[in-house]
Design an enzyme around this catalytic site. Structure first.
Site, short mmCIF file in Angstrom:
data_model
loop_
_atom_site.label_atom_id
_atom_site.label_comp_id
_atom_site.label_asym_id
_atom_site.label_seq_id
_atom_site.Cartn_x
_atom_site.Cartn_y
_atom_site.Cartn_z
N GLU A 260 -5.81 -12.59 -0.97
CA GLU A 260 -5.22 -12.00 0.22
C GLU A 260 -5.42 -10.49 0.25
OE1 GLU A 260 -1.16 -13.26 0.53
OE2 GLU A 260 -1.70 -15.38 0.76
N HIS A 283 0.61 -14.55 5.66
CA HIS A 283 1.65 -14.87 4.67
C HIS A 283 3.04 -14.51 5.19
CE1 HIS A 283 2.16 -15.44 0.05
NE2 HIS A 283 3.19 -15.92 0.71
#
Length: 399
Positions: A260, A283
């Site tokens: 990420e 997220h």
């Protein structure tokens, strides 16, 4: 005075809990800090509160010799070296319950959007097209939801999905009591073959790495939808991309990714970028105002209970002892090496110091044992030094 350092813009509800308990020496940081700055910020801290981006590794712990406990104001604890913390006598707490509703709502909302092909239709309207058609669009009512991982989040999704008229089947590596009319699938294959929507709610780690891969994707019903709001490593992204391109999987929604971005201005690198039948979110499954307020309160309350009574119930890396009413003039929190005779050694040391044991509770986990001992008598700095300097001791503090 107890010094508390909070990172990553933890909700003010945490500070309110600390202040109500009399802890006012609180330092806050709006973001995660790079290693060198983190180590400096932790100096002199007794309590550290973090979220998912702050990396509490061995170097961070070494820079904070006064640190007594860590609170992860989130569900995940992968950012903390849990074993190292345990070896230093530091319990780590998290928030496994407070954002379950937020994640559940996001998953069901994404399922509805994908079944109705809303992402594609939304993009077409923005591009100047008016594709009014029912082709490939379905209601969620009557569809089968397959939940992989029937824990706090999975079971709540189960309940909400039934209220929308879905049939629910779940698979978990542990035996779980079904809620409502949900049914347990004995194998993952059994679930995948019948689910119109598959949603993942499993932990990270080697046991679930690439759980959804080319083989398991092939076992899904043609035209099914996949949602992952658990851990990024659970899905083989390249295999999912191929299944989407081939039309075997009709749509997907991912809130987590194997790698990420480190900040808001770094783009996500993924072959799924630009696919019209894929929802990608950064997220944010548990990122609502309600969940962050609840998380702030839940974790702060656990930290306060430890500071005031030594309670470790709910710690993710530590022997768990529930709340106990104080029964003496002083309470000693003793972490020791889990070796034969450790408790007897502690009791002998207390007796040599003229301390009478009023109440005592012990629990062990792995290589450490944890004892809460209420005593009558004065526990002076000299007595504490004697306890701390004994070879069996990992950590010793007074409440």
């Amino acid at each position: 005075m107890t010094k508390i350092v909070l990172f990553e813009n933890i909700h003010p509800s945490a500070r309110e809990v600390f202040a109500a308990a009399g802890y006012t020496d609180i330092v806050t940081h709006a973001t995660a800090l790079p290693p060198s700055e983190l180590r400096e910020a932790l100096r002199g801290a007794h309590v550290a509160g973090i979220r998912s981006r702050t990396q509490m590794d061995a170097e961070a712990f070494a820079a904070a010799p006064d640190l007594r406990l860590v609170g992860c104001f989130c569900i995940g604890t992968n950012q903390v070296d849990l074993n190292h913390a345990m070896q230093r006598g530091i319990p780590v707490f998290n928030a496994p319950f407070s954002n379950t509703r937020s994640v559940a709502e996001l998953v069901l909302g994404e399922a509805i959007l994908l079944l109705r092909r809303i992402p594609e239709k939304n993009a077409r309207v923005h591009q100047g097209h008016w594709d009014k058609s029912a082709t490939g669009a379905f209601e969620i009512r009557g569809k089968t939801l397959g939940i992989i991982g029937y824990g706090n989040i999975g079971s709540q999704i189960s309940t909400l999905a039934e209220s929308l008229g879905m049939r629910v089947v779940f698979h978990d590596v542990e035996g779980k009591l079904p809620l409502g009319n949900a049914r347990a699938a004995t194998t993952l294959t059994e679930l995948l073959e019948q689910a119109d929507v598959v949603t993942l709610h499993v932990p990270g780690g080697k046991s679930t790495e690439n759980l959804i891969n080319a083989d398991t994707l092939a076992q899904m019903k043609r035209g099914a939808i996949l949602i992952n709001a658990s851990r990024g490593t659970v899905v083989d992204i390249d295999a999912l991309h191929a299944a989407l391109k081939a039309g075997h999987v009709a749509g997907a929604a991912l809130d987590v990714f194997p790698t990420e971005p480190k900040g808001p201005n770094e783009p996500l690198a993924s072959p799924l970028i630009g696919m019209p039948n894929v929802l990608l979110t950064p997220h944010i499954g548990g990122s609502t105002q309600e969940s962050q307020e609840n998380i702030g309160r839940e974790v702060a309350e656990k930290l306060v209970r430890f500071l005031q009574a030594g309670t470790t119930k709910g710690a993710v890396n530590f022997p768990e002892l529930p709340y106990q009413e104080p029964a003496g003039e002083a309470r000693i929190l003793h972490v020791h090496r889990n070796a034969p005779g450790a408790l007897g050694t502690l009791d002998n040391l207390l007796a040599e110091q003229g301390l009478n044991i009023v109440s005592q509770s012990l629990q062990t986990r792995g290589q450490v044992g944890y004892v809460i001992t209420d005593v009558d008598g004065e526990v002076s700095d000299a007595v504490l030094a004697t306890l701390r300097n004994h070879p069996i001791t990992v950590r010793c503090d007074l409440v």
